[in-house]
Design a protein around this motif. Structure first.
Motif, PDB file in Angstrom:
ATOM      1  N   SER A   1       0.807  -1.226   0.000  1.00 57.74           N
ATOM      2  CA  SER A   1       0.000   0.000   0.000  1.00 57.74           C
ATOM      3  C   SER A   1       0.839   1.273   0.000  1.00 57.74           C
ATOM      4  O   SER A   1       0.376   2.325  -0.453  1.00 57.74           O
ATOM      5  CB  SER A   1      -0.933  -0.002   1.215  1.00 57.74           C
TER       6      SER A   1
ATOM      7  N   GLY B   1      -3.717   6.589  -1.954  1.00 56.29           N
ATOM      8  CA  GLY B   1      -5.142   6.328  -1.897  1.00 56.29           C
ATOM      9  C   GLY B   1      -5.963   7.569  -1.629  1.00 56.29           C
ATOM     10  O   GLY B   1      -7.030   7.763  -2.209  1.00 56.29           O
TER      11      GLY B   1
ATOM     12  N   PHE C   1      -4.293  -2.781  -5.319  1.00 55.78           N
ATOM     13  CA  PHE C   1      -5.648  -2.230  -5.209  1.00 55.78           C
ATOM     14  C   PHE C   1      -6.576  -2.829  -6.258  1.00 55.78           C
ATOM     15  O   PHE C   1      -7.672  -3.319  -5.935  1.00 55.78           O
ATOM     16  CB  PHE C   1      -5.603  -0.707  -5.354  1.00 55.78           C
TER      17      PHE C   1
END
Length: 213
Positions: free
Chosen positions: A59, A68, A147
């Motif tokens: 991430s 994000g 993702f």
């Protein structure tokens, strides 16, 4: 010891110590179907666990690309979540209607579940298409690869669930509430509820935690 004596001894000894009790025949189809489908669901959860683990590791690997918080639209994600949670309720209503053999409420519950599932898929497809159009496709960074893999895999499961739902409606229309169809309906309901649980985890880990980073 003869068979008659063995049976008599089994009745005399309530604990059946030293005796092998043989069950007459295989397990009912209902039990076999439920057992097999639970194994499938558990294997699916293991697969999603791997996707979650990969996302947790990757991430932060944006390779200079967006995070994000820069690409997630929380309003659309909230609509997706509401649609999927509501679809879980309507799916449960359809299951109850199937148990009591009520065609009207069964079709109504399944139809609303289908519409909510399609709305969810439409919003997710729009999100993916928008990211790709902005140059934020899965090949842009390890974060985006993780993702797209995690969220996209869930979307594929929802798509399969919608097709399964339509098949169930067609089977009930053609054959009624037969025992085998009711077993399939139970499996479908378990599958759909499992997708809702997985989405809650995606919403929390990917969009809430990732969107605030």
């Amino acid at each position: 010891m003869s068979m008659t004596a063995a049976v008599g001894h089994a009745h005399a000894d309530p604990h059946h110590i030293g005796l092998v009790i043989e069950h007459p025949g295989p397990a009912p189809k209902r039990i076999v179907t439920a057992y097999g489908f639970w194994i499938f669901l558990l294997s699916d959860i293991v697969m999603f666990s791997c996707f979650f683990a990969a996302y947790a590791v990757l991430s932060g690997q944006t390779a200079g690309g967006p995070k994000g918080s820069e690409i997630f639209e929380q309003r659309n994600v909230a609509i997706e979540t509401v649609c999927l949670l509501l679809s879980s309720f309507t799916c449960g209503m359809a299951s109850i209607a199937a148990d009591v053999r009520n065609r009207f409420w069964f079709y109504l519950g399944m139809a609303v579940t289908c519409v909510l599932g399609l709305i969810f898929l439409a919003i997710e497809f729009r999100e993916f298409a928008g990211l790709v159009a902005r140059g934020y496709g899965p090949s842009r960074s390890a974060f985006l690869t993780a993702f797209f893999s995690l969220v996209g895999c869930h979307g594929l499961h929802v798509s399969a669930g919608v097709l399964w739902l339509l098949t169930m409606m067609a089977q009930v229309f053609a054959k009624g509430f037969r025992a085998d169809i009711l077993r399939r309906m139970t499996c479908f309901a378990l599958f759909w509820h499992a997708l809702d649980i997985i989405w809650v985890a995606i919403f929390s880990v990917v969009y809430l935690l990732g969107g605030g980073a």
